[in-house]
Design a protein around this motif. Sequence first.
Motif, mmCIF file in Angstrom:
data_model
loop_
_atom_site.group_PDB
_atom_site.id
_atom_site.type_symbol
_atom_site.label_atom_id
_atom_site.label_comp_id
_atom_site.label_asym_id
_atom_site.label_seq_id
_atom_site.Cartn_x
_atom_site.Cartn_y
_atom_site.Cartn_z
ATOM 1 N N GLY A 178 44.933 -19.272 -8.839
ATOM 2 C CA GLY A 178 43.702 -19.046 -8.087
ATOM 3 C C GLY A 178 42.867 -20.301 -7.945
ATOM 4 N N LYS A 180 43.816 -23.409 -7.584
ATOM 5 C CA LYS A 180 44.329 -24.274 -6.524
ATOM 6 C C LYS A 180 43.870 -23.782 -5.147
ATOM 7 N N GLN A 181 43.889 -22.457 -4.972
ATOM 8 C CA GLN A 181 43.497 -21.906 -3.674
ATOM 9 C C GLN A 181 42.010 -22.073 -3.397
ATOM 10 N N THR A 184 40.759 -25.423 -1.267
ATOM 11 C CA THR A 184 40.956 -25.356 0.184
ATOM 12 C C THR A 184 39.932 -24.441 0.839
ATOM 13 N N LEU A 185 39.667 -23.315 0.215
ATOM 14 C CA LEU A 185 38.719 -22.358 0.788
ATOM 15 C C LEU A 185 37.288 -22.883 0.739
ATOM 16 N N GLN A 236 37.422 -14.363 1.403
ATOM 17 C CA GLN A 236 38.633 -14.874 0.759
ATOM 18 C C GLN A 236 38.304 -15.492 -0.594
ATOM 19 N N ILE A 240 39.426 -14.090 -4.570
ATOM 20 C CA ILE A 240 39.990 -14.897 -5.661
ATOM 21 C C ILE A 240 39.105 -14.800 -6.896
ATOM 22 N N GLN A 302 34.645 -26.879 -7.791
ATOM 23 C CA GLN A 302 35.136 -26.961 -6.421
ATOM 24 C C GLN A 302 33.984 -27.204 -5.453
#
Length: 587
Positions: A178, A180-181, A184-185, A236, A240, A302
Amino acid sequence: MTKTQFFAHFLRMNRKSYILAIFFIFLVNWLQVEIPRYIQLAIDLIDNGSPDGHQQLTTYVSIVVFMAIAMVVVRIWSRMYALNPGRVTEAALKNILLHKLTRLPNNFHSQFASGKLISIINNDLGGVRLLFGLGFLQFFNVLLALSLTPLWMWRISPELTLYSVIPIIIAFVIFRIGFKQMKTLHMEHMRRLQNLSAQLMGYLSGIDLIKSEQMSPWVKDEVEKLNQQLLHCRMQITRIQVFFMPVLDYANNLMKIVILGLGGYMLMSQQLTLGEITAFLSYSVLLAMPLMQLGRIATIYQRGMVGIESVQTILNAEIPEQDATSLTHNELDALQAETLSVRNLSFSYPGDEALVLDNVSFDIPPGKKIGVLGSIGAGKTTLVNCLNHHLDVPAGSVFLGDKDITTFARSDLRRYIKTVTQDPYLFSATVEDNIRFGSHAPDIAKTQVDEVLSLSQLSGDVGRFENGDQTLVGEKGIMLSGGQKQRLSIARALLEPSDLIILDNVLSAVDYETERKILEGLFDRLQNQSVLVVSHRVNALEYMDEIIVLSEGKVIAKGDHTTLLQTCPYYFDTWKLQQSEAEAAAC
């Protein structure tokens, strides 16, 4: 500035606060793991009814109470020293970014909509603030908690500790997916937020057109599209956060089941005491909060990294070499009362081969009044923006004295050149504040403000306002008419003297009589200063020492008003046509 340099700079700037914060965070976590140890000792003494046992139990309880109170005080100090650097960093960055934006040339601002830059400063900086404040606090809280707590658990039972960390290891593997995703988001979310901000800025700037043309339904649909894109991205991220990030919390609950099951067996087999099991469970509770915070730390990290990347868009933008250094005081003094010379200036906009200005040459000596006449599209505003170096002019085309203006900073040039544009910008402040805006002299008297109001023929209008010069003009001067905005911008330019004042068609929204009075008062005040008046009205240029006639970017004639009436057919025809229009308007 790389990310490493960015972190190094702001960590160094807040190093005293961070050092104290780390010390107090360590102290809080040490107190947290020590309290269960004394609780363990106290529980194991419950069955001891001897006077010594009772005395020892009282001592352990007193230590626990004292540590608990101390932990509250130390935790407050740790949060103060850990959270304040985030605010300090945010404030410093806003100052740095604003200073940088005011020094960046026009070609940078043409690449980025104002709404995107505002979104970076307002939204993206929020992520940087959290990273350097709350993120720092939670990172060291988690780091020390996950270091000290397992160590104290190991001291009680190495075997039980090893079994209890198995669920945590499995959870970390899932958590990593999760994590890593998320990056990008978050990048996509910031980009969509910037697009929405830029779009809203554009719509708000044109709100009058939107209302008059009944474009509200279309604007609503366009904003709704951007909102839906932003919502989709946000959902999105939320999925996560809901399904992946809490996995560590679930692992902590599973760890408690392992402790109760295996620990209960070890208690019955007398491998552990009741106090040790109680302390072990207390340590598992202490692990719960750091494990839950890991998900939040991931989000903050992030957001912070995405915010830093956005900020670097501005920080790493290159300031032209000549704008990075300023002239010395002696060099600045030497520029005073110098002639501004234009020599064979030709200019075309990037990506367009057509010349907007073609081989233009003239001089503006000290104290002279120069006019520029031309129709729409003749190149008047482009010429003005070349003279004040708003545009990147070719080297060897414009000189102040014997110095090429491309060889020194724009900020130094604008100490001597003030430009009043045909589209004045007013701030949501009072009339007086708008006049004083940008003034370098804080001791300007109120009488000087009144004087420039009078010279710009605005004192009568201001006198009729309910609050006089303390009247709020609204966003972009929405409470004023077009002519009042222009006159207020002239008053602002007159407040402090400069070698050259450029008036770029600033009197287009006032009538001929008001225009004549403004120019007469202006020239009377600026007897020793140079003035360049750009206009498509001949009446505005009659008082000039020299008038330059532009047509399709070329100088087709020069001279005073009387000379041009006799020698330049274009000038004569324009004057005659405008005289007829003025007479018709008077009737």
